[in-house]
Scaffold this active site. Structure first.
Site: not given
Lengths: 179, 179
Positions: A56, A96, A122
């Site tokens: 990701s 992230h 998210d």
């Protein structure tokens, strides 16, 4: 070295030598543990080194890359930083980037994250009903990067038999080998 | 004579230590470099609306719309230990609710070898400019900054502000027409 030779070595050892081998094996295990715990103290993070497990954050981080984290309470979280956080109900921490952040006068901060390679933020990954992350969710902030090295742990986790084989070989080698 | 196993082992160990050494030199040769550069930015059209935020609390929050110009040349930032730049444009401001708000409006990934001379005119933002409440209307001081996160081949992950920023204000009234 052949197998019969290995066990010849063991046979030739006396009691003291055997105990010495066991102790040096214990030293290796405990110094590994000390290094890990020492890193936890120095970096302030409960998990100072993490392996990237998903794509990701591509093309920055690929599966199997290694990240070094710090988590000093006096350093504020800011937008654009890469945070590693835990979400309730998920075992694996997520790596992230912070996209939005709101900080109140009393210092409480809430923020929203997004993976570079994901098209949406998210909120769908958080616990049901959770809209923001807070400082308590953060395991660490990414500070250093080393490619590929984490591939070893990914292999070990995906093939547990391989892991036990490697551990057994190392253990036997340390116990039996004489310097 | 040395067995195949011993030869293989020493080749592997030597190759690994050479790799580790080269990686460290790659990191050490770039760790002290200064990565600050200039950027020019400007806002073109700025409006604010008051609409329900269905992605979060469903309350009516302020939603800003803006288009921007951006000129910068990031070619000089790339060297052998820069794999990728992660560029992001941040709006930073203060409201009654929050002492500090940071919202990323736009971001871009530039890999080494790609065009790093940027000249954007009247660009739309990539992300929605939601405020955490109603703090955008008549807000007199919103600061736009360009930052970049440097992703190395191996090494530190610094977040750097480009020199040059732009401050603007939001209009005194909400826009109700569709845009």
């Amino acid at each position: 070295m052949e197998v019969s030779n290995l066990f010849d070595d063991v046979k030739r050892m006396n009691k003291r030598q055997f105990i010495f081998q066991v102790l040096s094996f214990g030293m290796i295990v405990s110094s590994a543990l000390m290094i890990w715990k020492g890193l936890m103290v120095v970096t302030g993070s409960e998990s100072p080194i993490v392996v990237v497990l998903s794509g990701s954050m591509e093309p920055a981080f690929h599966r199997g890359d290694l990240l070094f984290l710090t988590n000093y309470p006096e350093e504020p979280v800011r937008v654009g930083e890469i945070v590693v956080f835990k979400v309730e109900g998920r075992d694996i921490p997520i790596v992230h980037r912070v996209l939005k952040l709101h900080e109140k006068k009393n210092g409480t901060v809430k923020f929203l994250t997004k993976g570079d390679n994901n098209s949406v933020d998210d909120r769908g990954l958080y616990a049901p009903g959770q809209l923001w992350l807070t400082k308590d969710d953060v395991v660490g902030r990414a500070r250093g990067f080393l490619p590929y090295v984490g591939m070893v742990t990914i292999l070990m986790n995906e093939y547990p038999k391989f892991k036990y084989a490697v551990l057994a070989c190392l253990g036997i080698y340390v116990l039996v080998h004489r310097e | 004579m040395h067995s195949i196993l011993q030869r293989g082992n020493s080749i592997l160990a030597y190759a690994l230590s050479v790799l580790a050494c080269l990686t460290f030199i790659c990191f050490a040769s770039t760790v002290l470099l200064n990565y600050v550069t200039d950027a020019k930015m400007n806002t073109v059209k700025v409006v604010v609306k008051n609409v329900p935020d269905y992605s979060a609390s469903r309350e009516r929050n302020d939603l800003g719309f803006l288009t921007f110009d951006l000129t910068t040349n990031l070619t000089g930032l790339f060297n052998w230990n820069v794999k990728q730049l992660f560029l992001y444009l941040t709006a930073e401001y203060k409201t009654e609710n929050n002492e500090l708000n940071q919202v990323v409006l736009w971001d871009k990934i530039i890999l080494r070898g790609e065009n790093a001379v940027l000249d954007f005119k009247n660009m739309n933002t990539k992300y929605y400019f939601w405020d955490d409440g109603n703090g955008l209307i008549a807000n007199k001081n919103i600061t736009l900054t360009l930052s970049y996160n440097i992703i190395p081949n191996a090494g530190l992950l610094p977040n750097i502000f480009a020199k040059g920023r732009h401050s603007f204000k939001f209009p005194m009234e909400y826009t109700t027409t569709r845009m």
